[in-house]
Enzyme design. Structure first.
Site, PDB file in Angstrom:
ATOM      1  N   HIS A  17     -13.667  13.187  20.700  1.00  0.00           N
ATOM      2  CA  HIS A  17     -12.958  11.905  20.776  1.00  0.00           C
ATOM      3  C   HIS A  17     -13.959  10.791  20.468  1.00  0.00           C
ATOM      4  O   HIS A  17     -15.062  10.774  21.029  1.00  0.00           O
ATOM      5  CB  HIS A  17     -12.366  11.709  22.171  1.00  0.00           C
ATOM      6  CG  HIS A  17     -11.615  10.429  22.291  1.00  0.00           C
ATOM      7  ND1 HIS A  17     -10.345  10.253  21.774  1.00  0.00           N
ATOM      8  CD2 HIS A  17     -11.954   9.238  22.841  1.00  0.00           C
ATOM      9  CE1 HIS A  17      -9.939   9.020  21.999  1.00  0.00           C
ATOM     10  NE2 HIS A  17     -10.896   8.380  22.645  1.00  0.00           N
ATOM     11  N   SER A  47     -17.441  11.654  22.382  1.00  0.00           N
ATOM     12  CA  SER A  47     -17.510  12.612  23.487  1.00  0.00           C
ATOM     13  C   SER A  47     -16.888  13.932  23.051  1.00  0.00           C
ATOM     14  O   SER A  47     -15.854  13.940  22.376  1.00  0.00           O
ATOM     15  CB  SER A  47     -16.696  12.108  24.693  1.00  0.00           C
ATOM     16  OG  SER A  47     -17.028  10.781  25.039  1.00  0.00           O
ATOM     17  N   ASN A  75     -12.240  19.259  22.299  1.00  0.00           N
ATOM     18  CA  ASN A  75     -11.853  18.165  21.408  1.00  0.00           C
ATOM     19  C   ASN A  75     -13.032  17.217  21.256  1.00  0.00           C
ATOM     20  O   ASN A  75     -13.860  17.095  22.166  1.00  0.00           O
ATOM     21  CB  ASN A  75     -10.667  17.408  22.027  1.00  0.00           C
ATOM     22  CG  ASN A  75     -10.190  16.243  21.172  1.00  0.00           C
ATOM     23  OD1 ASN A  75     -10.081  16.369  19.952  1.00  0.00           O
ATOM     24  ND2 ASN A  75      -9.913  15.109  21.801  1.00  0.00           N
ATOM     25  N   ASP A  99      -7.159  13.080  26.675  1.00  0.00           N
ATOM     26  CA  ASP A  99      -8.540  12.576  26.580  1.00  0.00           C
ATOM     27  C   ASP A  99      -9.205  12.434  27.952  1.00  0.00           C
ATOM     28  O   ASP A  99     -10.056  11.552  28.145  1.00  0.00           O
ATOM     29  CB  ASP A  99      -8.583  11.224  25.849  1.00  0.00           C
ATOM     30  CG  ASP A  99      -8.088  11.315  24.414  1.00  0.00           C
ATOM     31  OD1 ASP A  99      -8.203  12.408  23.824  1.00  0.00           O
ATOM     32  OD2 ASP A  99      -7.584  10.309  23.890  1.00  0.00           O
TER      33      ASP A  99
HETATM   34  C1  GAR Z   1     -12.787  11.688  14.115  1.00  0.00           C
HETATM   35  O1  GAR Z   1     -13.371  10.429  14.259  1.00  0.00           O
HETATM   36  C2  GAR Z   1     -12.343  12.230  15.464  1.00  0.00           C
HETATM   37  O2  GAR Z   1     -13.216  11.915  16.506  1.00  0.00           O
HETATM   38  C3  GAR Z   1     -11.025  11.533  15.630  1.00  0.00           C
HETATM   39  O3  GAR Z   1     -10.434  11.586  14.352  1.00  0.00           O
HETATM   40  C4  GAR Z   1     -11.456  11.579  13.355  1.00  0.00           C
HETATM   41  C5  GAR Z   1     -11.252  12.761  12.439  1.00  0.00           C
HETATM   42  O4  GAR Z   1     -12.116  12.715  11.341  1.00  0.00           O
HETATM   43  N1  GAR Z   1     -10.223  12.159  16.613  1.00  0.00           N
HETATM   44  C6  GAR Z   1      -9.403  11.488  17.415  1.00  0.00           C
HETATM   45  O5  GAR Z   1      -9.247  10.296  17.376  1.00  0.00           O
HETATM   46  C7  GAR Z   1      -8.661  12.346  18.411  1.00  0.00           C
HETATM   47  N2  GAR Z   1      -8.027  11.530  19.382  1.00  0.00           N
HETATM   48  P1  GAR Z   1     -12.431  14.023  10.496  1.00  0.00           P
HETATM   49  O6  GAR Z   1     -11.084  14.641  10.124  1.00  0.00           O
HETATM   50  O7  GAR Z   1     -13.134  13.495   9.256  1.00  0.00           O
HETATM   51  O8  GAR Z   1     -13.291  14.952  11.319  1.00  0.00           O
END
Ligand code: GAR
Length: 226
Positions: free
Chosen positions: A119, A146, A117, A155
């Protein structure tokens, strides 16, 4: 180099799970195209039919699948169906890229060591949501993202790589989110996946090995402008 989990393939089979824009997905697809990530994205799965990342997958010629939670009686049934859909692709790596659902323990156990994942914080700081606003409220001087293996604790799985940048004086949650996405996330996720696909990063029953040695602390990349 062949992925660790495979004996007869030269590229890792990668399944990517999304819920939204798919900017991390796009960075992954671009890295594959550029030859920087020895993997094939064999399927993109979303829990939302409106996820903009689905269009990015289609443009890249990657098969997509939408599994809507409302079509299943409960979380366990949804997670089991999702796991079966993923398993049908025989993946070497399952990458959560903005997949905004918590996965149950049966799911996590089924893909242990293959499930990663990204985060948007420097874990263990700011688990959960609104990481950019919380980093600002806490007065963090540095913030970032991360890539970690997924375990049953949210997480909290071991981190392979973290990228960070300096928080600017006039920063807002939105400006920070944008800089973390473009400067950090889109850089470290393809890198992490490449290391896993190449077999440089491996999962050893709860711990990460990197180039054959236990990884004591995450690899860190400074993502400040030059
Ligand atoms: C990203 O910033 C990712 O790190 C976050 O959601 C966004 C997705 O953007 N993920 C989380 O918060 C998971 N807990 P994207 O769809 O444009 O890649």
């Amino acid at each position: 180099m062949a992925p660790k989990t495979s004996t007869d393939r030269t590229t890792a089979r990668l399944v990517v799970l999304i819920s939204g824009n798919g900017r991390n997905l796009q960075a992954i697809l671009d890295a594959v195209t550029a030859g920087a990530l020895p993997a094939e994205v064999v399927r993109v799965i979303s829990n939302r039919g409106t996820a903009r990342g689905l269009e990015k997958a289609r443009r890249a010629g990657v098969p997509t699948r939408v599994l809507r939670p409302r079509d299943y009686p409960d979380r366990a049934a949804y997670d089991a169906a999702l796991a079966d859909t993923i398993a049908a692709e025989s993946p070497d790596i399952v990458a959560l890229a903005g997949f905004m659902r918590i996965l149950d323990s049966a799911f996590v156990q089924r893909f242990a060591g293959k499930l990663v994942n990204i985060h948007p914080s420097l874990l263990p700081r700011h688990r959960g949501l609104d990481t950019h606003g919380r980093a600002l409220a806490a007065g963090d001087e540095r913030h970032g993202a991360s890539v970690h293996y997924v375990t049953e604790d949210l997480d909290a799985g071991p981190c392979l790589i973290q990228g960070s940048l300096r928080v600017a004086d006039d920063e807002t949650p939105d400006s920070l989110a944008e800089r973390v996405m473009t400067r950090v996330e889109q850089r470290i996720y393809p890198q992490a996946l490449a290391w896993i696909a190449e077999g440089r990063a491996t999962w050893d029953d709860g711990r990460i090995r990197f180039d054959g040695r236990p990884l004591e602390t995450p690899i860190h990349v400074d993502c400040d402008p030059d």
